[in-house]
Design an enzyme around this catalytic site. Structure first.
Site: not given
Length: 292
Positions: A250, A182
């Protein structure tokens, strides 16, 4: 367990000793994972004795929005109301746990610390408890209302502009706690743009843990963060500074809390970016980097 580590983590054997002594301990079960909604069902099937279930989406966050992200911080008044419903009392021992290595329970740890509650996370979670011979209960838990009072702002928070400045300024570190793919922008399962904050460093949360789901030993954690460019030494007590601020993000501010906890275990105070990538990627004015 080192004195610093013991302020944020508790082992299964230590927790069992606390319960056996008759000392009141508030246990919060925070079972949650991205894309899963059966945490309460798993709690009802089996949980630590006396534990109360905490819903991460509705009690540890306010309503999601593109402007604030998928898990914005709740208003402190709402958090206080929920904490009293969980039975939390002023000065009481609080321990949070889950069954995913602390990745979701760390959100409760961070929020309660941010609001002034002394709380620790059960290292290894439910699996460590069972492995140590701890008993389990099933069904709902009913506790008398608590009286805890919360005051926001006891842990540092940074917003998007400060993250951008820190990532480019060269004097600090911005850690991205998401999975490496990611970070690199190879996949993005939930947010509108793939990639990362320019200047951030990939520091996946999973690397905080051993194979058994417990946090790495202190020496290994220090080495991990030093390799990521965090000046761990400058954050230690008795050392002038620190000159190097550290921020963590995050996807939505959940697993980043796990990173903040891991850093706290070795004496580093890091700031959380609550909006995280779910906020940043919704803002077309924010640049996005890809690759490693």
């Amino acid at each position: 367990m080192s004195p610093t580590r013991s302020t944020v983590l508790v082992s299964a054997s230590e927790l069992q000793g606390m319960l056996d002594s008759g000392k009141p301990v508030h246990l919060l079960d925070v079972r949650w994972a991205l894309g899963r909604d059966e945490g309460h069902e798993r709690f009802l099937a089996a949980h630590l004795p006396g534990a109360v279930y905490v819903d991460l989406d509705t009690e540890l966050a306010s309503a999601p929005s593109p402007e604030r992200g998928r898990h914005p911080l709740p208003e402190v008044a709402a958090l206080e109301r929920d904490a009293r419903r969980w039975g939390l009392r002023t000065g009481g021992e609080v321990v949070v746990y889950d069954d995913v290595g602390g990745r979701s329970a760390a959100r409760a740890w961070w929020l309660l610390r941010w609001a002034g509650v002394d709380v620790r996370l059960l290292d290894g979670g439910l699996d460590a408890w069972v492995a140590a011979g701890g008993g389990l209960e099933n069904g709902e838990t009913h506790v008398p209302p608590g009286d805890v009072s919360l005051v926001a702002g006891q842990l540092p928070v940074v917003e998007a502009d400060a993250v951008a400045d820190l990532a480019h300024g060269g004097q600090g570190r911005v850690l991205d706690a998401r999975a490496p793919e990611r970070f690199r922008g190879e996949i993005e399962p939930v947010d509108p743009r793939a990639g990362h904050v320019p200047g951030a460093v990939s520091a996946p949360t999973d690397a905080n843990l051993s194979d058994d789901g417990r946090f790495l030993p202190d020496d290994a954690l220090r080495a991990r963060f030093e390799a990521l460019g965090v000046d761990v030494t400058s954050h230690q007590p008795g050392v002038a500074g620190p000159d190097q601020p550290v921020a963590v993000y995050c996807g939505s501010g959940v697993t980043a809390s796990h990173q903040v906890l891991a850093l706290a275990a070795v004496g580093v105070t890091a700031a959380l970016y609550p909006g995280s990538w779910s906020q940043w990627s919704h803002d077309p004015g924010r640049p996005v980097a890809t690759g490693s």
